[in-house]
Design a protein around this motif. Structure first.
Motif, PDB file in Angstrom:
ATOM      1  N   TYR A  13       0.836  -1.204   0.000  1.00 19.69           N
ATOM      2  CA  TYR A  13       0.000   0.000   0.000  1.00 19.69           C
ATOM      3  C   TYR A  13       0.869   1.251   0.000  1.00 19.69           C
ATOM      4  O   TYR A  13       1.903   1.303   0.654  1.00 19.69           O
ATOM      5  N   HIS A  15      -0.188   4.463   0.880  1.00 22.33           N
ATOM      6  CA  HIS A  15      -0.446   5.453   1.927  1.00 22.33           C
ATOM      7  C   HIS A  15      -1.134   4.806   3.113  1.00 22.33           C
ATOM      8  O   HIS A  15      -1.884   3.853   2.951  1.00 22.33           O
ATOM      9  N   PHE A  16      -0.892   5.405   4.283  1.00 26.78           N
ATOM     10  CA  PHE A  16      -1.695   5.006   5.428  1.00 26.78           C
ATOM     11  C   PHE A  16      -3.071   5.618   5.271  1.00 26.78           C
ATOM     12  O   PHE A  16      -3.234   6.657   4.625  1.00 26.78           O
ATOM     13  N   GLN A  20      -4.298   5.579  10.918  1.00 25.20           N
ATOM     14  CA  GLN A  20      -3.285   4.520  11.047  1.00 25.20           C
ATOM     15  C   GLN A  20      -1.906   5.058  11.435  1.00 25.20           C
ATOM     16  O   GLN A  20      -1.274   4.564  12.369  1.00 25.20           O
ATOM     17  N   PRO A  38     -13.871   1.716  12.437  1.00 23.66           N
ATOM     18  CA  PRO A  38     -14.878   0.781  11.928  1.00 23.66           C
ATOM     19  C   PRO A  38     -14.221  -0.406  11.233  1.00 23.66           C
ATOM     20  O   PRO A  38     -13.051  -0.330  10.841  1.00 23.66           O
ATOM     21  N   THR A  39     -14.992  -1.474  11.115  1.00 23.75           N
ATOM     22  CA  THR A  39     -14.508  -2.652  10.405  1.00 23.75           C
ATOM     23  C   THR A  39     -14.060  -2.272   9.005  1.00 23.75           C
ATOM     24  O   THR A  39     -14.696  -1.452   8.351  1.00 23.75           O
ATOM     25  N   VAL A  45      -3.187  -3.330  10.574  1.00 24.16           N
ATOM     26  CA  VAL A  45      -1.951  -2.659  10.167  1.00 24.16           C
ATOM     27  C   VAL A  45      -1.342  -1.870  11.336  1.00 24.16           C
ATOM     28  O   VAL A  45      -0.131  -1.751  11.455  1.00 24.16           O
ATOM     29  N   ASN A 566      -2.567  -1.048  -5.718  1.00 23.83           N
ATOM     30  CA  ASN A 566      -2.780  -1.146  -4.280  1.00 23.83           C
ATOM     31  C   ASN A 566      -2.959  -2.594  -3.857  1.00 23.83           C
ATOM     32  O   ASN A 566      -3.809  -3.293  -4.402  1.00 23.83           O
TER      33      ASN A 566
HETATM   34  P1  ADP Z   1     -10.288  -4.194  10.314  1.00 25.79           P
HETATM   35  O1  ADP Z   1      -9.543  -5.167  11.189  1.00 25.79           O
HETATM   36  O2  ADP Z   1     -10.246  -2.802  10.821  1.00 25.79           O
HETATM   37  O3  ADP Z   1     -11.665  -4.654   9.974  1.00 25.79           O
HETATM   38  P2  ADP Z   1      -8.377  -4.969   8.374  1.00 25.79           P
HETATM   39  O4  ADP Z   1      -7.172  -4.720   9.193  1.00 25.79           O
HETATM   40  O5  ADP Z   1      -8.818  -6.366   8.147  1.00 25.79           O
HETATM   41  O6  ADP Z   1      -9.568  -4.115   8.933  1.00 25.79           O
HETATM   42  O7  ADP Z   1      -8.193  -4.230   6.972  1.00 25.79           O
HETATM   43  C1  ADP Z   1      -9.238  -4.205   6.024  1.00 25.79           C
HETATM   44  C2  ADP Z   1      -8.668  -4.210   4.626  1.00 25.79           C
HETATM   45  O8  ADP Z   1      -8.045  -2.969   4.314  1.00 25.79           O
HETATM   46  C3  ADP Z   1      -7.597  -5.271   4.438  1.00 25.79           C
HETATM   47  O9  ADP Z   1      -7.774  -5.863   3.189  1.00 25.79           O
HETATM   48  C4  ADP Z   1      -6.311  -4.460   4.534  1.00 25.79           C
HETATM   49  O10 ADP Z   1      -5.251  -5.106   3.897  1.00 25.79           O
HETATM   50  C5  ADP Z   1      -6.726  -3.172   3.859  1.00 25.79           C
HETATM   51  N1  ADP Z   1      -5.880  -2.028   4.279  1.00 25.79           N
HETATM   52  C6  ADP Z   1      -5.450  -1.747   5.512  1.00 25.79           C
HETATM   53  N2  ADP Z   1      -4.700  -0.627   5.517  1.00 25.79           N
HETATM   54  C7  ADP Z   1      -4.665  -0.172   4.241  1.00 25.79           C
HETATM   55  C8  ADP Z   1      -4.046   0.957   3.598  1.00 25.79           C
HETATM   56  N3  ADP Z   1      -3.321   1.840   4.277  1.00 25.79           N
HETATM   57  N4  ADP Z   1      -4.230   1.089   2.274  1.00 25.79           N
HETATM   58  C9  ADP Z   1      -4.971   0.198   1.581  1.00 25.79           C
HETATM   59  N5  ADP Z   1      -5.570  -0.874   2.128  1.00 25.79           N
HETATM   60  C10 ADP Z   1      -5.428  -1.064   3.445  1.00 25.79           C
END
Ligand code: ADP
Ligand code: ZN
Length: 707
Positions: A13, A15-16, A20, A38-39, A45, A566
């Motif tokens: 990815y 960008h954060f 994050q 949110p989910t 990350v 991405n």
């Molecule tokens: P949560 O636990 O908050 O529900 P996840 O950690 O499972 O979310 O992340 C949800 C999705 O977003 C995953 O597919 C993850 O790889 C993606 N993701 C997380 N951070 C980024 C980012 N900075 N840029 C793009 N995608 C991201």
């Protein structure tokens, strides 16, 4: 290495997102931190990136044993050394992992809270032998009795915090009301934690609530707009699960049931097939989903109302974790609130009963509200918003409802005159004054006979269905359902109140515009599926849908362009890159898509597809338009909302069936554009405010987006 390079090299990815980076900075500086996100926002990350940068071990405490394996698999797939310890493993396996933790080979260790203090060789003992750099507590709301998912073993984590004073704690949750939030900090005994509260909005989710009559018919309508999509259908009872799964199978859907009454093996197999995209729909009790991390769930349906808004938010949150447009649908009936109320009464803890009852009341309010659903949800989680979302059923229907009082009165009185003993088809025959032999002679002398002959049969059908949908009419009887008035209808007849109905077609669809190449996406998905077989991992562990959609938009034909997509990190580019590039190239060859010569920008690389054909409904609007009717008149003629006709016309301009200049002169377009350029966003509202009655929304939209 720094956080950004870890994000790019391992996760792929650029960008954060959202908070994050600030969360990571806080954790890296050794502070206790609470992250409410949110989910799908990307909580993991926030500890996975620090884990790669901190010297010692990162411990992840999570109640979801079933999820651990998937998470660890996903991490290993991108080259991050992670493992888990839980009761499903043999003791030799556990010993092996413990050794790897001690020697520093493992950077991230997942455990369930109960494993920390109990069992033979506890995690506690293991931790004495390593440097602990960070503790991440996932699903942190489980520590609170005020939450909807209290787990007593979480309370012991406070003790744990004291024992390891040097390591920062990061508490993460996707759901917490204000009381629960305070509780998290207190019960975990966090040391003056930094708070990071993200917006709980899930803009890619469309919310809908409908009354549960004809539920199955409505469900199949809904599903017909999701061909080939993955989704979850929740039912309250096992029987509901069985029945619904069976009916769906009978209609040809790849659907399987999931509930606690099924044999463990069957249950697990069904879940696995769903995760691996081998079947599309899982019909389940709410227990399903706690343990899954599937990111391409496109829809979530609740056949029954959940117990509280937190659960609803969490369950619907399983849709669209990959950020792509997703839809959730809830069937509401008053009966559910009674059933759920009774279930709560039977709970053990009286203090808890009161809390849960209040929560149930709020859930009912959510279903009944006439306000924007998203605003309701956000306000529930303490977020103030200024505008309606435009992406929920209430918002869709707002501008789209028409005053149908007179026609409704005609139909309601026809139902009454027919002594509430006939079905919709018959009522329409009478209203339209049909000469058919089906109509009894006595009914041909009723005052309502023929009063609706100006309107088409289709119009009356739509109206009748809307009256049912909105709770004015009720159908009873299986084989030949007959219509009856509800108390609401009598009330409206008495007070002569307005009856507003959505007369638009297809209220269960949202038009989505995506610019990707659908044929290529299909090919990429097939490749992903066969790779997932080959490596025995769920497809989404290889690449998410969002990543494939990007590939199908930008046509990467070499390693470098592929890595710009991405979700493609070093390891995945290495492992799967060639396969995906080959499919892209092959596809471009077969479809005569030219390879860009120089290294193009993403925008330049984007390809446009041929203009689409208008829908039938749009063509009908076009016919009226060509006869010279105004938008208002067309709306009246067609019994549709003004906004709908406007959007037809907009689409017709876009599809080049109507010329821009037939709506606006060049000077007018220039005037609108000049003002629009002084504005920040792309919103039409400020333009409308500026120009007032001079231009319609349609003209403003055409001038700014199409001219
Ligand atoms: P949560 O636990 O908050 O529900 P996840 O950690 O499972 O979310 O992340 C949800 C999705 O977003 C995953 O597919 C993850 O790889 C993606 N993701 C997380 N951070 C980024 C980012 N900075 N840029 C793009 N995608 C991201
Ligand atoms: Zn809304």
């Amino acid at each position: 290495m720094n956080p950004r390079t870890v994000l790019k090299d391992f996760f792929g990815y650029d960008h954060f997102r959202g908070n994050q980076e600030s969360i990571i900075t806080s954790v890296m500086s050794g502070k206790d931190t609470i992250a409410l996100m949110p989910t799908g926002a990307g909580k993991s990350v926030c500890y996975q990136v620090p884990a790669m940068l901190l010297p010692g071990l990162t411990l992840v405490i999570s109640p979801l044993i079933a999820l651990m394996k998937d998470q660890v698999d996903a991490l290993n797939a991108i080259g991050i050394p992670a493992a888990f310890l839980n009761s499903t493993q043999s003791s030799s396996e556990q010993r092996f992992i413990s050794e790897e933790v001690v020697t520093g080979k493992i950077k991230l260790l997942y455990v369930a809270p109960e494993r920390i203090f109990s069992g033979g060789n506890t995690v506690l003992e293991l931790l004495e032998r390593v440097t602990l750099s960070l503790v991440a507590v996932d699903e942190a709301h489980c520590v609170s009795q005020w939450g909807h998912d209290f787990r007593p073993e979480y309370l012991k984590l406070g003790k744990f915090r004291k024992k390891f004073e040097d390591a920062p704690f990061l508490a993460l949750t996707a759901t917490a009301d204000t009381l629960t939030r305070k509780d998290i900090a207190e019960k975990l005994e966090l040391l003056s934690p930094e708070w990071f509260i993200s917006s709980f909005d899930r803009p890619n989710i469309t919310y809908r609530v409908v009354l549960r009559n004809d539920a199955f018919q409505k469900l199949s309508d809904f599903l017909s707009h999701h061909p080939g999509d993955s989704g979850i259908v929740y039912c309250l009872s096992r029987k509901g699960v069985e029945d619904t799964a069976e009916k769906l199978q009978a209609q040809g859907y790849q659907a399987l049931p999931y509930h606690a009454g099924l044999d463990k093996d069957v249950r697990q197999r069904n879940q696995e097939q769903f995760i691996k995209d081998e079947i599309k729909i899982i019909v389940a009790t709410v227990a399903f989903g706690m343990g899954i991390d599937k990111s391409n769930v496109r829809f979530v349906v609740h056949m029954n109302m959940p117990q509280n808004v937190e659960s609803y938010y969490q369950e619907t949150g399983r849709a669209g974790r990959d950020g792509l447009p997703s839809e959730v649908l809830l069937f509401y009936s008053f009966g559910d609130s009674i059933t759920l109320g009774r279930m709560i009464e039977n709970a053990e803890n009286p203090a808890h009963i009161e809390v849960m009852k209040k929560k149930l009341d709020r859930m009912v309010t959510f279903c009944q509200t006439q306000r924007c659903r998203r605003r309701f949800l956000l306000e529930y989680f303490g977020e103030q918003t200024k505008e309606d979302c435009g992406n929920c059923d209430v918002c869709f229907q707002k501008g789209n409802k028409l005053d149908m009082t007179i026609f409704s009165q005609m139909m309601l009185s026809a139902v009454v005159r027919l002594k509430e003993a006939f079905g919709l088809g018959y009522v329409i025959l009478v209203l339209r004054g049909s000469q058919s032999a089906k109509v009894q002679d006595a009914h041909k002398t009723l005052p309502v006979y023929g009063i609706g002959k100006d309107r088409s049969e289709a119009f009356w059908k739509k109206l009748g269905n809307q009256l049912v949908q909105e709770g004015y009419l009720e159908a009873s009887g299986q084989e030949y359902p007959t219509l009856q008035l509800t108390p609401l209808a009598w009330e409206k007849l008495k007070t002569k109140d307005k009856i507003m109905l959505a007369m638009e077609e297809g209220t269960l669809t949202t038009p989505t515009h995506q610019d990707h190449d659908k044929g290529l996406l299909e090919k990429l998905k097939n490749l992903r599926f066969s790779l997932s077989r080959k490596f025995n991992v769920p497809p989404y562990i290889i690449f998410s849908d969002a990543t494939l959609v990007e590939m199908a938009t930008y046509y990467p034909t070499d390693r470098n362009t592929l890595k710009q997509i991405n979700g493609v990190g070093e390891m995945k580019a290495e492992k799967y890159g060639n396969d995906f590039i080959r499919v892209v190239k092959q596809y471009m060859l077969e479809h005569d898509i030219p390879t860009p010569s120089a290294k193009p920008t993403r925008a330049a690389q984007k390809r446009t597809t041929a203009p689409e054909k208008p829908s039938e409904s749009e063509l009908e609007t076009l016919a009226w338009y060509q006869k010279g009717l105004s938008v208002t008149r067309i709306a009246e003629e067609r019994g549709m909302a003004f906004g709908t006709i406007e959007s037809h016309l907009f689409n017709l301009v876009e599809k080049k069936f109507i010329a821009c200049n037939s709506l606006l002169t060049d000077d007018e377009i220039a005037e609108i554009k000049a003002f629009s350029e002084t504005q920040d966003g792309k919103l039409l509202r400020p333009l409308k405010d500026h120009f007032g009655e001079k231009y319609t929304y349609l003209q403003l939209k055409v001038a700014t987006r199409l001219a």
